[in-house]
Design an enzyme around this catalytic site. Structure first.
Site, mmCIF file in Angstrom:
data_model
loop_
_atom_site.group_PDB
_atom_site.id
_atom_site.type_symbol
_atom_site.label_atom_id
_atom_site.label_comp_id
_atom_site.label_asym_id
_atom_site.label_seq_id
_atom_site.Cartn_x
_atom_site.Cartn_y
_atom_site.Cartn_z
ATOM 1 N N TYR A 54 15.979 33.175 61.596
ATOM 2 C CA TYR A 54 16.446 34.422 62.552
ATOM 3 C C TYR A 54 17.962 34.373 62.794
ATOM 4 C CZ TYR A 54 11.330 33.863 63.728
ATOM 5 O OH TYR A 54 9.925 34.003 63.647
ATOM 6 N N HIS A 120 7.641 27.379 58.193
ATOM 7 C CA HIS A 120 7.401 28.996 58.529
ATOM 8 C C HIS A 120 6.594 29.730 57.233
ATOM 9 C CE1 HIS A 120 10.300 32.302 60.302
ATOM 10 N NE2 HIS A 120 8.994 32.615 60.082
ATOM 11 N N SER A 199 3.698 38.977 66.637
ATOM 12 C CA SER A 199 3.248 40.366 66.655
ATOM 13 C C SER A 199 2.295 40.767 67.332
ATOM 14 C CB SER A 199 3.559 41.004 65.281
ATOM 15 O OG SER A 199 4.734 40.686 64.622
ATOM 16 N N LEU A 201 1.763 42.671 69.569
ATOM 17 C CA LEU A 201 1.752 44.288 69.881
ATOM 18 C C LEU A 201 2.165 45.101 68.795
ATOM 19 C CD1 LEU A 201 4.081 43.891 73.189
ATOM 20 C CD2 LEU A 201 1.710 43.966 73.234
ATOM 21 N N GLY A 202 1.728 44.696 67.449
ATOM 22 C CA GLY A 202 1.936 45.347 66.444
ATOM 23 C C GLY A 202 3.294 45.901 66.213
ATOM 24 N N ARG A 203 4.289 45.139 66.193
ATOM 25 C CA ARG A 203 5.751 45.674 66.148
ATOM 26 C C ARG A 203 6.056 47.033 67.150
ATOM 27 N NH1 ARG A 203 3.894 43.308 60.951
ATOM 28 N NH2 ARG A 203 5.007 41.463 60.672
ATOM 29 N N PHE A 205 4.020 49.184 67.768
ATOM 30 C CA PHE A 205 3.046 50.234 67.760
ATOM 31 C C PHE A 205 1.979 50.202 69.019
ATOM 32 C CE2 PHE A 205 -1.106 52.065 66.484
ATOM 33 C CZ PHE A 205 -0.608 53.234 66.158
#
Length: 336
Positions: A54, A120, A199, A201-203, A205
């Protein structure tokens, strides 16, 4: 709400993914990120997730700078083996690389130990046994407390667990990405491994606040490797799936984001225990506060099952990653 376990560690049911403050979602502001991280601890987050990848280590440095006097207040997770080299993502799971990256992360994080350290990505050129053996050495040396794996198949998890207990598996899991339901969730339960959905929250979406790829800024992964579901036509069709979810959210007086997170933390395993620990990421203070409040949404099992039926992989148009990204994933790829 009761704490949930990751090996010897104990954390709240919702953690904080820190990636977007330094990587993957366009520009961010360091001052805001420092404020966000401190406020996150204040409002109840105690599980923070970062990685070597990151921002090329900048995200780890950000956590150290923001929380230098508060290290004992949270469980720290980071990751190795995936990094950027000459501007391109590179996977190297060799023992010497894992050891060197851990040392570098410890220095950037300004800490003596990383609580949970993930591989990772699986290096296809290196047996998982070798990579996990290197992580086990770091446990014995006191550099890390628990071992995790990210985006691996159930079979890889079993092989890894034969070498050293795997405390956590982190993979994408949400209402619109249900791949772990094929095998991974059951295998994690049988091995005593905690599943950590990223993710969730679906990136964005599933929050109802996302935009299609053509409207997003340069440097946002939804315009490149995570683009398929955000293409104009796919996005328009997928957005229709949110309408019945809005009705449920309205009934429970919560936002779409809170409903999506409440669904995950309400899901029971075969023994009836709720063990999943999603790590929604954000660089916005308001969203951080909105997400942690999902712990206050009491979603009955029958409602969670109904929500499960409203949206899943079979109803969604587009893969979660492009073809190039999917080729490097070690996961169950079908429902056979």
């Amino acid at each position: 709400m009761e704490k949930r376990n990751i090996g010897s560690l104990s954390v709240s049911p919702i953690g904080l993914g820190c990636m977007s403050m330094s990587h993957g979602y366009g520009p961010s502001d360091e001052k805001t990120s420092i404020q966000l991280l401190n406020e996150a601890l204040d409002v109840g987050y105690d599980f923070l997730d970062t990685a070597t990848m990151y921002g090329g280590g900048r995200n780890e440095e950000l956590l150290a700078k923001a929380l230098k006097t508060r290290r004992q207040e949270y469980v720290l997770a980071s990751k190795c083996a995936l990094f950027s080299q000459d501007g391109k993502p590179t996977i190297d799971g060799r023992a010497e690389t894992i050891k060197a990256q851990c040392e570098a992360s410890l220095q950037r994080l300004k800490t003596d130990v990383i609580d949970l350290y993930y591989l990772h990505r699986l290096d296809p050129k290196v047996p998982i046994e070798e990579s996990v053996g290197a992580l086990a050495n770091l446990v014995r040396e006191g550099k890390i407390r628990e071992i995790g794996l990210s985006e691996v198949s159930a079979d890889t998890l079993r092989r890894a667990h034969d070498i050293h207990p795997i405390a956590a598996v982190q993979s994408e899991y949400s209402l619109w990405t249900r791949l772990p339901e094929i095998k991974m969730l059951d295998v994690c339960e049988s091995l005593g491994t905690t599943f950590v959905p990223f993710s969730p929250l679906g990136r964005q979406f599933l929050t109802g606040k996302a935009q299609e790829a053509s409207c997003l800024t340069e440097g946002d992964i939804r315009t490149s490797n995570a683009r398929p579901r955000f293409e104009t036509e796919a996005f328009a069709q997928n957005s229709k799936l949110l309408e019945p979810l809005r009705e449920v959210a309205q009934e429970f007086n919560c936002s779409l984001a809170q409903l999506a997170l409440a669904w995950i933390i309400a899901l029971p395993n075969r023994a009836g225990k709720q063990t999943l620990i999603p790590i929604p990421g954000t660089k916005h203070i308001a969203y951080m506060r909105e997400n942690i409040a999902a712990m206050n949404v009491n979603l009955p099992l029958d409602v969670a099952e109904y929500v499960s039926s409203l949206i899943d992989d079979d109803k969604v148009i587009g893969a979660r990653y492009n073809d190039r990204q999917m080729k490097v994933m070690d996961s169950e790829r079908d429902r056979n």
